[in-house]
Design an enzyme around this catalytic site. Sequence first.
Site, PDB file in Angstrom:
ATOM      1  N   HIS A 162       4.490 -10.134  99.959  1.00 57.15           N
ATOM      2  CA  HIS A 162       4.068 -11.083 101.007  1.00 57.15           C
ATOM      3  C   HIS A 162       3.987 -10.429 102.394  1.00 57.15           C
ATOM      4  CE1 HIS A 162       4.190 -14.414  98.251  1.00 57.15           C
ATOM      5  NE2 HIS A 162       5.479 -14.254  97.993  1.00 57.15           N
ATOM      6  N   ASP A 198       3.264 -11.574  90.025  1.00 60.07           N
ATOM      7  CA  ASP A 198       4.288 -12.488  90.552  1.00 60.07           C
ATOM      8  C   ASP A 198       3.716 -13.913  90.569  1.00 60.07           C
ATOM      9  OD1 ASP A 198       6.941 -12.263  92.550  1.00 60.07           O
ATOM     10  OD2 ASP A 198       5.635 -13.951  93.059  1.00 60.07           O
ATOM     11  N   HIS A 200       3.844 -16.014  92.880  1.00 65.23           N
ATOM     12  CA  HIS A 200       3.248 -16.309  94.190  1.00 65.23           C
ATOM     13  C   HIS A 200       2.150 -15.299  94.528  1.00 65.23           C
ATOM     14  CE1 HIS A 200       7.511 -17.653  94.180  1.00 65.23           C
ATOM     15  NE2 HIS A 200       6.978 -18.755  94.685  1.00 65.23           N
ATOM     16  N   ASP A 287       9.062 -14.213  88.229  1.00 66.02           N
ATOM     17  CA  ASP A 287       9.303 -15.631  88.501  1.00 66.02           C
ATOM     18  C   ASP A 287       8.322 -16.548  87.781  1.00 66.02           C
ATOM     19  OD1 ASP A 287       7.345 -14.603  90.180  1.00 66.02           O
ATOM     20  OD2 ASP A 287       8.347 -15.173  92.046  1.00 66.02           O
TER      21      ASP A 287
HETATM   22  N1  Q9C Z   1      12.617 -21.339 101.050  1.00 66.52           N
HETATM   23  C1  Q9C Z   1       8.624 -13.810  96.101  1.00 66.52           C
HETATM   24  O1  Q9C Z   1       8.660 -14.247  94.971  1.00 66.52           O
HETATM   25  N2  Q9C Z   1       9.464 -20.255  99.441  1.00 66.52           N
HETATM   26  N3  Q9C Z   1       8.706 -14.607  97.178  1.00 66.52           N
HETATM   27  C2  Q9C Z   1      10.727 -20.527  98.768  1.00 66.52           C
HETATM   28  C3  Q9C Z   1      11.612 -22.123 100.478  1.00 66.52           C
HETATM   29  C4  Q9C Z   1       9.029 -18.904  99.484  1.00 66.52           C
HETATM   30  C5  Q9C Z   1       8.833 -16.026  97.034  1.00 66.52           C
HETATM   31  C6  Q9C Z   1      11.315 -21.878  99.016  1.00 66.52           C
HETATM   32  C7  Q9C Z   1       8.887 -18.234  98.158  1.00 66.52           C
HETATM   33  C8  Q9C Z   1       8.659 -16.756  98.313  1.00 66.52           C
HETATM   34  C9  Q9C Z   1       8.537 -12.333  96.353  1.00 66.52           C
HETATM   35 ZN    ZN Z   2       7.229 -14.786  93.708  1.00 65.95          ZN
END
Ligand code: Q9C
Ligand code: ZN
Length: 345
Positions: A162, A198, A200, A287
């Site tokens: 990200h 991933d 996301h 994930d």
């Molecule tokens: N804090 C990766 O998997 N939102 N990043 C989470 C709110 C962000 C995930 C819930 C998720 C980011 C690398």
């Molecule tokens: Zn992720």
Amino acid sequence: MIAFHSPLHQRHAPEFEFFRGERVPCFETPARAELVRAELVSRGHELRAPTHDCTDVLRLVHAEPYLAFLESAWAQWVGLDPRNEGRQPFPSVWPVRTLRSDVEPDDFVARLGLYSMDNGTPLAAGTWDAAKAAADAAASAAACVAAGTRAVFCATRPPGHHAGADFMGGYCFLNHAAVAAQALRISGAERVAILDVDYHHGNGTQSLFYRRSDVLFVSLHGDPRTEYPFYLGAADETGEGPGQGFNLNLPLPAGTGGGAWLAALETACARVAHHRASALIVSLGLDTRAGDPISKFTLARDDFARMGARLARLSLPTIFVLEGGYATADLGAHACDVLDAFEQG
Ligand code: Q9C
Ligand code: ZN
């Protein structure tokens, strides 16, 4: 498989993040990498400390003012008030449309907003040390592959996909997959492919290579209309200028299971093969497993071995970089299932 790992990851240990309006314990924890490390050892993989300093490559991936901010951010925070040592800074204002992002404010929290995409990426005392060690691992993996090694795994955290040229976000600070890709280009690879699996969308990685045809970016992810990072990752983002046609997003609805996911992986692999790259980087987020606490695909345990076997059929020198995955107890098993199936494939 050779796995790069540094204990410095443990220095990035923020306590809490915001989730559904509440302060909750961080999902992205030191235990993640420790459990992956333990499983690698028990399955006979070879752990190595990073061998290369990524500094020169890092300057080509990230903007200098962002790197300067990140490296000194904790010292700046504690410099404001010694009691901040026990507090976590969070951004609260962001330079959205109509606001200026070309001036660094004097206020620390305003600077943090300038260099962040969200309030979900907590900083800790050793964030720089941990992220830098992970980027060193990526540069080391690239050197290994450039020297003829078939496959390498970066068992590192925090994750990276990200993070963009001048911002952190989604638990990521430095973009390790991008560092690996750029390092491979410098060491002579004419074309490189990055496949991001991933849950996301890897908005940081996409943005870093969006105008380039030498580094193909392909991603399978939760549809950004409902899933983080929301503002990037749609199918109509195909690259720009010289990069037109070198970005492929395959968004899938929340609830997608192994069958549909593996079918999309087939499409992704066909595009990667067509690029005729001399090396592949896999942003290995885990994930996608059913039951992940912040994600909504429903892959089963066996799907990770299927993924590894399919990736092996690309017959490319490959660097796997650990990204997300928050069903922590199973993380080592999932990572090793991919790697073991890849090596047997
Ligand atoms: N804090 C990766 O998997 N939102 N990043 C989470 C709110 C962000 C995930 C819930 C998720 C980011 C690398
Ligand atoms: Zn992720």
